[in-house]
Design a protein around this motif. Structure first.
Motif, PDB file in Angstrom:
ATOM      1  N   UNK A 254       0.850  -1.208   0.144  1.00 44.90           N
ATOM      2  CA  UNK A 254      -0.006  -0.016   0.041  1.00 44.90           C
ATOM      3  C   UNK A 254       0.738   1.234   0.146  1.00 44.90           C
ATOM      4  N   UNK A 255       0.249   2.250  -0.429  1.00 46.56           N
ATOM      5  CA  UNK A 255       1.072   3.597  -0.375  1.00 46.56           C
ATOM      6  C   UNK A 255       1.220   4.239   1.097  1.00 46.56           C
ATOM      7  N   UNK A 256       1.853   5.200   1.267  1.00 43.47           N
ATOM      8  CA  UNK A 256       2.232   5.677   2.688  1.00 43.47           C
ATOM      9  C   UNK A 256       0.963   6.026   3.232  1.00 43.47           C
ATOM     10  N   UNK A 257       0.078   6.807   2.801  1.00 43.05           N
ATOM     11  CA  UNK A 257      -1.054   7.329   3.606  1.00 43.05           C
ATOM     12  C   UNK A 257      -1.928   6.003   3.961  1.00 43.05           C
ATOM     13  N   UNK A 258      -2.153   4.984   2.996  1.00 42.56           N
ATOM     14  CA  UNK A 258      -2.651   3.812   3.381  1.00 42.56           C
ATOM     15  C   UNK A 258      -2.009   3.112   4.623  1.00 42.56           C
ATOM     16  N   UNK A 259      -0.650   2.916   4.639  1.00 44.88           N
ATOM     17  CA  UNK A 259      -0.226   2.341   5.449  1.00 44.88           C
ATOM     18  C   UNK A 259      -0.209   3.293   7.028  1.00 44.88           C
ATOM     19  N   UNK A 260      -0.375   4.412   6.906  1.00 46.69           N
ATOM     20  CA  UNK A 260      -0.467   5.265   8.012  1.00 46.69           C
ATOM     21  C   UNK A 260      -1.756   4.850   8.680  1.00 46.69           C
ATOM     22  N   UNK A 261      -2.852   4.577   7.899  1.00 43.60           N
ATOM     23  CA  UNK A 261      -4.260   4.413   8.385  1.00 43.60           C
ATOM     24  C   UNK A 261      -4.285   2.919   9.032  1.00 43.60           C
ATOM     25  N   UNK A 262      -3.540   2.037   8.184  1.00 43.42           N
ATOM     26  CA  UNK A 262      -3.531   0.705   8.814  1.00 43.42           C
ATOM     27  C   UNK A 262      -2.737   0.530  10.087  1.00 43.42           C
ATOM     28  N   UNK A 263      -1.637   1.229  10.125  1.00 48.70           N
ATOM     29  CA  UNK A 263      -0.860   1.147  11.357  1.00 48.70           C
ATOM     30  C   UNK A 263      -1.586   1.873  12.634  1.00 48.70           C
TER      31      UNK A 263
ATOM     32  N   UNK B 178      -4.989   2.038  13.048  1.00 41.46           N
ATOM     33  CA  UNK B 178      -5.856   0.883  13.326  1.00 41.46           C
ATOM     34  C   UNK B 178      -5.377  -0.089  14.150  1.00 41.46           C
ATOM     35  N   UNK B 179      -4.251  -0.747  13.667  1.00 40.07           N
ATOM     36  CA  UNK B 179      -3.401  -1.703  14.339  1.00 40.07           C
ATOM     37  C   UNK B 179      -3.095  -1.193  15.927  1.00 40.07           C
ATOM     38  N   UNK B 180      -2.747   0.079  15.849  1.00 40.26           N
ATOM     39  CA  UNK B 180      -2.154   0.646  17.350  1.00 40.26           C
ATOM     40  C   UNK B 180      -3.282   0.750  18.222  1.00 40.26           C
ATOM     41  N   UNK B 181      -4.729   1.169  17.643  1.00 37.12           N
ATOM     42  CA  UNK B 181      -5.878   1.335  18.434  1.00 37.12           C
ATOM     43  C   UNK B 181      -6.285  -0.236  18.885  1.00 37.12           C
ATOM     44  N   UNK B 182      -6.142  -0.970  17.804  1.00 33.79           N
ATOM     45  CA  UNK B 182      -6.648  -2.539  18.377  1.00 33.79           C
ATOM     46  C   UNK B 182      -5.909  -2.984  19.274  1.00 33.79           C
ATOM     47  N   UNK B 183      -4.329  -2.880  19.475  1.00 34.53           N
ATOM     48  CA  UNK B 183      -3.703  -3.010  20.275  1.00 34.53           C
ATOM     49  C   UNK B 183      -3.962  -2.519  21.710  1.00 34.53           C
ATOM     50  N   UNK B 184      -4.130  -1.316  21.573  1.00 30.99           N
ATOM     51  CA  UNK B 184      -4.131  -0.305  23.094  1.00 30.99           C
ATOM     52  C   UNK B 184      -5.601  -1.129  23.559  1.00 30.99           C
ATOM     53  N   UNK B 185      -6.658  -1.178  22.795  1.00 28.29           N
ATOM     54  CA  UNK B 185      -8.284  -1.549  23.146  1.00 28.29           C
ATOM     55  C   UNK B 185      -8.284  -2.887  23.835  1.00 28.29           C
ATOM     56  N   UNK B 186      -7.312  -3.729  23.241  1.00 25.06           N
ATOM     57  CA  UNK B 186      -7.447  -5.204  23.669  1.00 25.06           C
ATOM     58  C   UNK B 186      -6.164  -5.771  24.082  1.00 25.06           C
ATOM     59  N   UNK B 187      -5.236  -4.614  24.872  1.00 23.00           N
ATOM     60  CA  UNK B 187      -4.128  -4.993  25.399  1.00 23.00           C
ATOM     61  C   UNK B 187      -4.251  -6.274  26.675  1.00 23.00           C
TER      62      UNK B 187
ATOM     63  N   UNK C 222      -4.997 -13.727   1.375  1.00 21.38           N
ATOM     64  CA  UNK C 222      -5.839 -14.691   0.719  1.00 21.38           C
ATOM     65  C   UNK C 222      -7.124 -14.227   0.178  1.00 21.38           C
ATOM     66  N   UNK C 223      -7.600 -13.218   0.459  1.00 22.72           N
ATOM     67  CA  UNK C 223      -8.965 -12.603  -0.176  1.00 22.72           C
ATOM     68  C   UNK C 223      -8.490 -11.427  -1.239  1.00 22.72           C
ATOM     69  N   UNK C 224      -7.281 -10.885  -1.149  1.00 20.87           N
ATOM     70  CA  UNK C 224      -6.661 -10.190  -2.067  1.00 20.87           C
ATOM     71  C   UNK C 224      -7.493  -8.740  -1.944  1.00 20.87           C
ATOM     72  N   UNK C 225      -7.927  -8.158  -0.992  1.00 18.03           N
ATOM     73  CA  UNK C 225      -8.368  -6.989  -0.499  1.00 18.03           C
ATOM     74  C   UNK C 225      -7.602  -5.760  -0.580  1.00 18.03           C
ATOM     75  N   UNK C 226      -7.590  -4.925  -1.121  1.00 18.48           N
ATOM     76  CA  UNK C 226      -6.931  -3.767  -1.391  1.00 18.48           C
ATOM     77  C   UNK C 226      -7.628  -2.446  -0.812  1.00 18.48           C
ATOM     78  N   UNK C 227      -9.095  -2.486  -0.307  1.00 22.57           N
ATOM     79  CA  UNK C 227      -9.821  -1.592  -0.059  1.00 22.57           C
ATOM     80  C   UNK C 227      -9.334  -1.205   1.531  1.00 22.57           C
ATOM     81  N   UNK C 228      -8.838  -0.082   1.742  1.00 21.92           N
ATOM     82  CA  UNK C 228      -8.021  -0.001   3.244  1.00 21.92           C
ATOM     83  C   UNK C 228      -9.424   0.033   4.221  1.00 21.92           C
ATOM     84  N   UNK C 229     -10.391   0.767   4.093  1.00 18.17           N
ATOM     85  CA  UNK C 229     -11.500   0.879   4.765  1.00 18.17           C
ATOM     86  C   UNK C 229     -11.909  -0.638   5.472  1.00 18.17           C
TER      87      UNK C 229
END
Length: 241
Positions: A35-44, A46-55, A78-85
């Motif tokens: 993914x591009x930089x903007x998408x990676x930033x959103x995904x990261x 989301x991961x950080x928030x998930x890690x915080x909430x479920x810590x 496996x599903x080849x999803x490229x939709x960041x949302x």
């Protein structure tokens, strides 16, 4: 920590068993490189928030974050999803259900779910919140069978949200196909809960408006077959004489 060069092709439960959460985090990092930089930033984020909430959450023998990582990695690989949302919603698919007050920063009022979804929309957009809402369980009637209400809820919510089907089938695969990685009484209870969902997911994934390629759909059908085999092995044992 050093990881093998074939980490990108290892089955996710093998990564879990051998390398644990660090291995899954590295596999996630490898997947998001596409993914591009903007998408990676959103995904990261989301991961950080998930890690915080479920810590502090556990899933039988492992940190709960492992489950969320596998759901997201499965979507990408496996599903080849490229939709960041969709991937963001996959990472956060349990956040509203499990941690509404924390997600709403303690200002949940009388409607924790609504407040949590509003907070999610403010941070990641309305579409992410809509997808998470579709896979968030409602308050069930205590007088009725919980598993039956769960199936009814999914049939309705996933009927109108094709991308939510994709998220939920990744979640189901981790729980259903992965049932053999569970221990204790949860093995039988999970098999009983998830087995009736197999025909529902077959129908939903087969629909023309489910936004996956035919190759991916065939892969999912094979995983549903495998889940059914495992449910049968758990639940259909002959009664001893």
């Amino acid at each position: 920590m050093d990881f093998p060069p074939h980490l990108g092709s290892m089955p996710m439960h093998a990564i879990t068993e051998i390398h644990g959460e660090p291995g899954l985090l590295e596999r996630f990092r490898l997947e998001v490189q596409q993914f591009d930089d903007a998408a990676r930033e959103r995904l990261t984020a989301a991961l950080d928030l998930a890690a915080e909430l479920h810590r502090d959450d556990r899933r039988v023998r492992e940190p709960y974050l492992n489950h969320l990582l596998r759901v997201a990695i499965r979507l990408m690989h496996h599903y080849q999803v490229r939709d960041v949302d969709v991937i963001v919603a996959g990472l956060l698919h349990d956040a509203v259900e499990d941690h509404p007050v924390e997600l709403a920063h303690g200002d949940a009022g009388t409607d924790p779910t609504g407040a949590a979804l509003a907070a999610l929309a403010a941070r990641f957009g309305t579409r992410v919140a809509t997808l998470v809402a579709a896979v968030t369980n409602p308050v069930y009637d205590p007088e009725r069978d919980r598993n039956e209400q769960y199936r009814e809820h999914l049939a309705v919510s996933l009927d109108r949200e094709p991308w939510a089907r994709v998220i939920k089938v990744s979640d189901f695969t981790d729980n259903g196909v992965g049932v053999i990685h569970t221990i204790g009484p949860k093995v039988v209870s999970s098999a009983k809960k998830y087995r009736p969902l197999v025909p529902l997911f077959r129908d939903l994934i087969a629909r023309p408006d489910t936004p996956l390629s035919q190759e991916v759909k065939r892969h999912i059908f094979s995983q549903l077959d495998l889940a059914e085999e495992r449910f049968s092995a758990i639940l259909d044992q002959p009664v001893p004489n």
